[in-house]
Scaffold this motif. Structure first.
Motif, PDB file in Angstrom:
ATOM      1  N   GLN A  67       2.280   7.410  -4.639  1.00 31.01           N
ATOM      2  CA  GLN A  67       1.589   7.941  -5.818  1.00 31.01           C
ATOM      3  C   GLN A  67       0.749   9.166  -5.469  1.00 31.01           C
ATOM      4  OE1 GLN A  67      -0.541   4.508  -7.240  1.00 31.01           O
ATOM      5  NE2 GLN A  67       1.100   3.888  -8.604  1.00 31.01           N
ATOM      6  N   LYS A  87       0.836  -1.196   0.000  1.00 34.06           N
ATOM      7  CA  LYS A  87       0.000   0.000   0.000  1.00 34.06           C
ATOM      8  C   LYS A  87       0.877   1.255   0.000  1.00 34.06           C
ATOM      9  CE  LYS A  87      -3.849  -0.094   0.221  1.00 34.06           C
ATOM     10  NZ  LYS A  87      -4.770  -0.038   1.350  1.00 34.06           N
ATOM     11  N   GLU A 136       0.659   3.275  -3.130  1.00 35.85           N
ATOM     12  CA  GLU A 136      -0.427   4.245  -3.228  1.00 35.85           C
ATOM     13  C   GLU A 136      -0.085   5.525  -2.462  1.00 35.85           C
ATOM     14  OE1 GLU A 136      -1.085   1.048  -3.085  1.00 35.85           O
ATOM     15  OE2 GLU A 136      -2.319   0.786  -4.873  1.00 35.85           O
TER      16      GLU A 136
END
Length: 309
Positions: A185, A179, A182
């Motif tokens: 990002q 995760k 993410e």
């Protein structure tokens, strides 16, 4: 190593090196067949736990328990995406070197540290930070708490211990170590969007003023409508009035056009930071300079054609 005592018997289980030391301290040789089993389990990526019994000052090795960490599906591909983004992944584990090497190869991490103590985890993070690197740490155990607190970004698993959750900056409810991708990002997309809008706005303003100011002063010292400064009007805008009106209209259109970009954000792709910087600089920096020249000129032509000035 841990275990239970009852009566004159003591049962212990732990890592092979801990049980080997226990046996040697009590004058007992570690069985070769158990040692081979430990090595075989470790080579396959499993975690061997040796069980021994202590009674009347002697140690008897009873056998080996084979624990297997299941690597989440797709984790190797996720680590590859982190690598494309210029992020190095390091697995820090308390497992023995053979087990750590097998799991590291299966997961596709860039580096690993085996038999790591909480102090070793903390030291590695501090060393990376001393070298100017931003460090993110993902963990779930009490032994991970110091490292989670030291890292620039600490992500604790929801299934982890209370100490880990309190030490981290955020808690992953899905218990997915990848995760972190993410998180990276979203963070990079926010920075890129802010940078893109700022860069485009500055470049756009500079270009607009460079376009309209020469047109405004084109008639200064004019003789028969042609001024000495008319050569600066490289866009050949019709009149100062049309230049100003065109710039105002263009500015209003640009603000409306930037709203979807601000809401949606700049598209992020897992690329090195330097590549993303140059790509967005050319798109929003150079583009921010060129777009006003084209837009203002087109609007100026329409303004004159419609006799708005």
């Amino acid at each position: 190593m841990s275990g239970v005592d009852y009566g004159k018997r003591s049962i212990r289980k732990g890592a092979s090196d801990a049980i080997i030391r226990l046996a040697e301290e009590n004058g007992t040789a570690f069985p070769p067949d158990v040692k081979r089993s430990v090595e075989d389990i470790a080579k396959t990526g499993g975690t061997p736990l040796v069980v021994a019994e202590m009674q009347d000052g002697s140690v008897t090795v009873l056998g080996v328990i084979h624990l297997k960490d299941i690597v989440k599906g797709g984790i190797k591909e996720r680590f590859a995406e982190l690598r494309k983004a210029g992020i190095k992944t390091v697995m820090i584990t308390g497992d023995n070197p053979l087990t750590a090497a097998a799991i590291a190869a299966e997961a596709g991490v860039d580096d690993y540290i085996a038999e790591a103590t909480p102090e070793a985890k903390l030291k590695r993070i501090r060393d990376e930070q001393a070298n100017g690197h931003l460090v993110a740490m993902v963990g779930d155990g009490t032994n991970d708490a110091p490292a989670l607190a030291q890292a620039d970004v600490g992500v604790a698993m929801n299934s982890g211990t209370q100490a880990a959750r309190e030490a981290g900056n955020m808690v992953d409810l899905d218990n997915n170590p990848t995760k972190l991708l993410e998180v990276v990002q979203i963070g990079k997309q926010l920075l890129m969007t802010r940078g893109a809008l700022t860069t485009f706005s500055i470049a756009n303003d500079v270009a607009k003023y460079f376009a309209i100011i020469p047109a405004i002063f084109a008639t200064v010292y004019a003789t028969n409508g042609v001024g000495a400064l008319s050569a600066l009007n490289i866009m050949q805008l019709a009149t100062p009035q049309s230049a100003i009106l065109s710039a105002i209209i263009f500015n209003a259109l640009v603000i409306v056009a930037l709203i979807p970009l601000a809401l949606r954000g700049v598209a992020y792709k897992p690329l090195p930071a330097s590549t993303l910087l140059w790509k967005n600089f050319l798109l929003y920096g150079v583009g921010g300079v060129l777009v006003p020249f084209v837009g203002i000129k087109v609007i100026d032509i329409l303004v004159v054609a419609l006799h708005l000035v």
